[in-house]
Design an enzyme around this catalytic site. Structure first.
Site, mmCIF file in Angstrom:
data_model
loop_
_atom_site.group_PDB
_atom_site.id
_atom_site.type_symbol
_atom_site.label_atom_id
_atom_site.label_comp_id
_atom_site.label_asym_id
_atom_site.label_seq_id
_atom_site.Cartn_x
_atom_site.Cartn_y
_atom_site.Cartn_z
ATOM 1 N N ASP A 88 0.863 -1.182 0.114
ATOM 2 C CA ASP A 88 0.186 -0.003 -0.057
ATOM 3 C C ASP A 88 0.841 1.153 0.025
ATOM 4 O O ASP A 88 2.017 1.228 0.321
ATOM 5 C CB ASP A 88 -0.856 0.025 1.310
ATOM 6 C CG ASP A 88 -0.175 0.199 2.610
ATOM 7 O OD1 ASP A 88 0.680 -0.489 2.729
ATOM 8 O OD2 ASP A 88 -0.805 0.716 3.419
ATOM 9 N N GLU A 153 -0.251 -1.007 5.791
ATOM 10 C CA GLU A 153 1.027 -0.401 6.712
ATOM 11 C C GLU A 153 0.960 0.755 7.018
ATOM 12 O O GLU A 153 1.151 1.423 8.096
ATOM 13 C CB GLU A 153 2.476 -0.696 5.927
ATOM 14 C CG GLU A 153 3.476 -0.750 7.044
ATOM 15 C CD GLU A 153 4.073 0.768 7.206
ATOM 16 O OE1 GLU A 153 4.861 0.929 8.124
ATOM 17 O OE2 GLU A 153 3.889 1.576 6.114
#
Ligand code: BES
Ligand code: ZN
Length: 461
Positions: A88, A153
């Site tokens: 991400d 994350e």
């Protein structure tokens, strides 16, 4: 080894092309409207992992974004590496400050620019390409490998801990390998052994029950923007210290040895300030810049809003104002304890003229990893071979909360072998990875997998 390195050499262009395809997927985890893109990035990775020869590849859904897993477990009697990364990325705004479009990665001056090039898709890819080189030439890896790639994350890894708990057996390994940190500088390889933790807070400050005409009411009620600004400006004293009672209680002091080691590093305050365009640096008195950013806790206001912010002028005394405030933590501070100290302090100092709501958005614990483990020794040797230079030892100011969770749940240490660089513009416009770090990183990854079993065997003897 020769053929593995030759394969990499012969495929440099294709490697870069493939990375650009992964970078083109806007997997911005914080934007609900990008949820399908995040899933698409997970699927792209799972297909890619299968194509390079990884096995048991699976996209595991979570209540948030998916986790991608894959492994290769045919190195009998050899150690098992759990390779972690995140696919991400952070939002790209302000978009007009990008020199080239964030999701159309472009090479300029030996650097690949685009969102996720350094943090962390480019760094995941470094290892995928080294794994590919082994599997497509030798047909085997020197170690057993398990890969876990998460999509949350950048928003606090909300569902990773439960996943690791539940799949403890599947994830069993000897160590974690993670590439999500920078070098000390361009072509200055480093091993990172410390990360700060984080407590992320929001304050919502409410004054009158509705927006008011600032002429008719200014001077009669406390403007919540002013009240909030007063609260925030009181959170540091004149020595740059955080004023929350108990904030420093659990801070592990720097040792004389570590302070000496930091002073040996090639850092210049003058260059640092010039690069950032500030006349003078700011921070807690009595500590050097590297000490302040790596080994001292801090408090930052990340954003503040309220009232009228449009073009032109509107005379309003707003009803509400809010701020996002994060605290970076060092051992042995704890995220929830610090959040509680913060909330208690705000409640105590808030004036009777306004009301506040304090929320704890997310947190993570600080980490120190051992520097004499076989994993770190393998990383040092690998960096020497991959970059022709001895790495420096350093800590970092950023946070990767899963490091402590891996230790707690799986009982294993993490090797922080990152290939970024301090000025890589992570989370900002014009994020990049140097091509020398990308290709040097792939070679280093090869050497790491090659060295680790020997070093671990030596250890056992
Ligand atoms: N790659 C960074 C962590 C990092 C940043 C390490 C700088 C060393 C130096 C990671 O992707 C990140 O940004 N983490 C967040 C964590 C947070 C959302 C819990 C951070 O540090 O803000
Ligand atoms: Zn990040």
């Amino acid at each position: 080894m020769e053929s593995v390195l030759a394969y990499i050499e012969a495929n440099t262009e294709r490697y870069l092309e493939e990375l650009r395809r992964l970078l083109a997927v806007p997997s911005v985890s914080t934007n609900p409207e990008n949820a399908a893109d995040v899933r698409r990035a997970a699927e792209w990775l799972s297909e890619h992992m299968q194509s390079i020869g990884l096995e048991h590849v699976e996209v595991f859904p979570t209540p948030g974004h998916p986790i991608v897993y894959g492994d290769w477990l045919h190195a009998e009697g050899r150690p098992t590496v759990l390779l972690y990364g995140h696919y991400d990325v952070q939002p790209v705004e302000p978009i007009d400050l990008w020199t080239s479009p964030p999701f159309e990665a472009a090479v300029r001056n030996g650097r690949l620019y685009g969102r996720g090039t350094a943090d962390d898709k480019g760094q995941i890819f470094i290892h995928l390409k080294s794994i590919e080189a082994f599997l497509k030439t030798a047909g085997a890896l020197p170690v057993n490998l398990k890969l876990i790639l998460e999509g949350e994350e950048e928003i606090g890894s909300d569902h990773l801990e439960a996943f690791v708990e539940e799949r403890r057996e599947m994830l069993k390994a000897d160590l974690v390998l993670m590439s999500d940190t920078p070098f000390f500088g361009e072509d200055l390889p480093a091993i990172c052994y410390g990360l700060r933790g984080l407590s992320y807070m929001q304050i919502d400050c409410v004054g009158p029950n509705r927006d008011l005409h600032s002429g008719s009411f200014g001077g009669t009620v406390h403007n919540p923007i002013q009240a909030l600004a007063e609260i925030i400006s009181g959170l540091h004293d004149r020595r740059g210290r955080v004023t929350i009672p108990g904030f420093y209680d659990d801070v592990r002091p720097l040792t004389a040895k570590e302070r000496r080691a930091f002073k040996q590093l090639p850092h210049s305050d003058r260059k640092y300030a010039a690069d950032l365009g500030v006349r003078e640096l700011y921070g807690e008195k009595g500590f050097t810049t590297l000490e302040r950013v790596w080994a001292r806790p801090t408090l930052e206001c990340n954003g503040i809003w309220g009232g009228f912010t449009g073009e032109g002028a509107k005379t309003v005394l707003p009803s509400k104002a809010s701020a996002k405030i994060s605290m970076r933590l060092v051992p042995d501070q704890r995220a929830d304890r610090t959040a509680k100290l913060f909330e208690r302090h705000i409640r105590k100092i808030v004036p009777r003229t306004v009301r506040v709501n304090v929320s704890y958005l997310h947190g993570g614990e600080p980490a120190i990893t051992p520097i004499d483990s076989p994993g770190v020794r393998a990383a040092v040797t690998a960096l020497k071979k991959g970059f022709g230079k001895k790495p420096l030892y350093q800590r970092e100011g950023g946070s990767i909360p899963i490091v402590v969770q891996f230790k707690k749940i799986l009982g294993i240490d993490t090797v922080l072998l990152g290939f970024g660089q301090p000025d890589e513009n992570a989370h900002a416009p014009d994020e990049f990875i140097s091509l020398s770090h990308f290709y040097g990183g792939i070679r280093t990854s090869v050497y790491f997998f090659q060295e680790l079993p020997h070093i671990m065997e030596e250890e056992q003897r």
